[in-house]
Design a protein around this motif. Structure first.
Motif, mmCIF file in Angstrom:
data_model
loop_
_atom_site.group_PDB
_atom_site.id
_atom_site.type_symbol
_atom_site.label_atom_id
_atom_site.label_comp_id
_atom_site.label_asym_id
_atom_site.label_seq_id
_atom_site.Cartn_x
_atom_site.Cartn_y
_atom_site.Cartn_z
ATOM 1 N N ASN A 169 -2.241 0.780 10.611
ATOM 2 C CA ASN A 169 -3.112 -0.225 11.211
ATOM 3 C C ASN A 169 -4.448 -0.390 10.496
ATOM 4 O O ASN A 169 -5.378 -0.999 11.047
ATOM 5 C CB ASN A 169 -3.320 0.109 12.699
ATOM 6 N N ARG A 170 -4.547 0.101 9.262
ATOM 7 C CA ARG A 170 -5.731 -0.209 8.446
ATOM 8 C C ARG A 170 -5.582 -1.642 7.919
ATOM 9 O O ARG A 170 -4.484 -2.158 7.758
ATOM 10 C CB ARG A 170 -5.844 0.748 7.259
ATOM 11 N N PHE A 221 -2.195 5.404 12.404
ATOM 12 C CA PHE A 221 -3.550 5.057 11.957
ATOM 13 C C PHE A 221 -3.499 4.386 10.589
ATOM 14 O O PHE A 221 -4.136 3.342 10.367
ATOM 15 C CB PHE A 221 -4.414 6.320 11.890
ATOM 16 N N VAL A 222 -2.727 4.964 9.669
ATOM 17 C CA VAL A 222 -2.586 4.379 8.331
ATOM 18 C C VAL A 222 -2.015 2.964 8.424
ATOM 19 O O VAL A 222 -2.485 2.032 7.758
ATOM 20 C CB VAL A 222 -1.672 5.271 7.464
ATOM 21 N N VAL A 268 -7.237 -1.822 2.558
ATOM 22 C CA VAL A 268 -7.563 -0.396 2.634
ATOM 23 C C VAL A 268 -6.311 0.428 2.339
ATOM 24 O O VAL A 268 -5.313 0.327 3.045
ATOM 25 C CB VAL A 268 -8.124 -0.023 4.026
ATOM 26 N N ASN A 269 -6.364 1.265 1.298
ATOM 27 C CA ASN A 269 -5.243 2.116 0.926
ATOM 28 C C ASN A 269 -5.672 3.577 1.021
ATOM 29 O O ASN A 269 -6.516 4.041 0.250
ATOM 30 C CB ASN A 269 -4.771 1.818 -0.493
ATOM 31 N N LEU A 270 -5.110 4.304 1.959
ATOM 32 C CA LEU A 270 -5.358 5.742 2.082
ATOM 33 C C LEU A 270 -4.340 6.463 1.196
ATOM 34 O O LEU A 270 -3.181 6.624 1.563
ATOM 35 C CB LEU A 270 -5.221 6.183 3.538
ATOM 36 N N THR A 294 0.798 5.488 0.890
ATOM 37 C CA THR A 294 0.100 6.646 1.439
ATOM 38 C C THR A 294 1.019 7.854 1.436
ATOM 39 O O THR A 294 2.149 7.786 1.928
ATOM 40 C CB THR A 294 -0.371 6.382 2.876
ATOM 41 N N ARG A 346 0.850 -1.191 0.000
ATOM 42 C CA ARG A 346 0.000 0.000 0.000
ATOM 43 C C ARG A 346 0.886 1.242 0.000
ATOM 44 O O ARG A 346 2.026 1.200 0.453
ATOM 45 C CB ARG A 346 -0.911 0.011 1.230
#
Length: 244
Positions: free
Chosen positions: A217-218, A214-215, A222-224, A170, A168
């Protein structure tokens, strides 16, 4: 492997240091890298991590650092910075070289070196700390804004190139964060650096560190992609609501 690992560059102060602490709280074994090894060792002792000297502008240093990292689930590209506030007409080429070597080529070097291990982890994450300067141009900031635009495009390009791989990506783009950033930009001029944050409530390093955690531990699906975060008192890089 039972213990998940994270790598944080530019970890001797500011956002990098706070991020290393936050990820360690989340149970990650954190490899911290920077040039100031004495600070790194104190931090690593505190969080139970591993301190490794790192100069992201050196191919040899990056290679030695990456070889010492046994495995990696997370890479936080935080090393970077600005120098000066010159116009294009008065640009200092040495300052430009430093900003591009640190922000752009430094991010490229360490990402390229650790990418095989991030992919091999089966659940990798690359977090690149860019800036609101990656979205805006402002007077007297062309060296930094151009470097941050380039760093951001490098990161965003990876999003497509790694599509289908277990990694992922971010991008976190902070506005005004009160760290050593302005002190470095102004060559240690503390009065000039403190004036940047005068009359506003800036972000602090911990604010960004908590976002990184937070990112991290998604769930893996889930990719922010992008997170832009500014103080309430800031609209754009040069537009603030300052109180007297």
């Amino acid at each position: 492997m039972s213990t998940r690992t994270a790598v944080v560059t530019g970890a001797s102060s500011g956002i990098g240091e706070a991020t290393a602490r936050e990820l360690a709280k989340q149970g990650y074994h954190v490899y911290v890298g920077a040039r100031r090894l004495d600070r790194l060792r104190a931090l690593a002792d505190e969080i139970g991590g591993t301190a490794l000297e790192l100069d992201v502008t050196s191919d040899e240093s990056v290679r030695a650092f990456a070889d010492a990292v046994e495995n990696a689930n997370i890479l936080v590209n935080n090393a970077g910075g600005a120098k000066g506030l010159a116009t294009v007409a008065d640009a200092d080429l040495d300052d430009w070289r430093w900003m591009w070597e640190t922000n752009v080529l430094g991010t490229l070097r360490i990402t390229k070196a650790l990418l095989p291990k991030l992919i091999a982890s089966g659940d990798g994450l690359i977090v690149t700390i860019t800036s609101v300067a990656a979205f805006h141009a402002y007077d007297n900031g062309s060296g930094y804004t151009s470097a941050k635009h380039a760093q951001a495009v490098l990161h965003r390009t990876l999003r497509g190139e790694l599509l289908g791989r277990p990694v992922r990506l971010t991008e976190i783009a902070p506005g005004a964060v009160e760290t050593e950033f302005s002190l470095v930009r102004f060559d240690g001029d503390a009065d000039r650096a403190s004036a940047v944050y005068q009359g506003i409530d800036p972000l602090v390093a911990q604010d960004i560190a908590e976002i990184v955690a937070f990112v991290a531990n998604r769930p893996p699906h889930v990719n922010l992609d992008q997170i832009i975060v500014k103080p309430r008192d800031q609209a754009d890089p040069g537009r603030f609501a300052r109180r007297s």
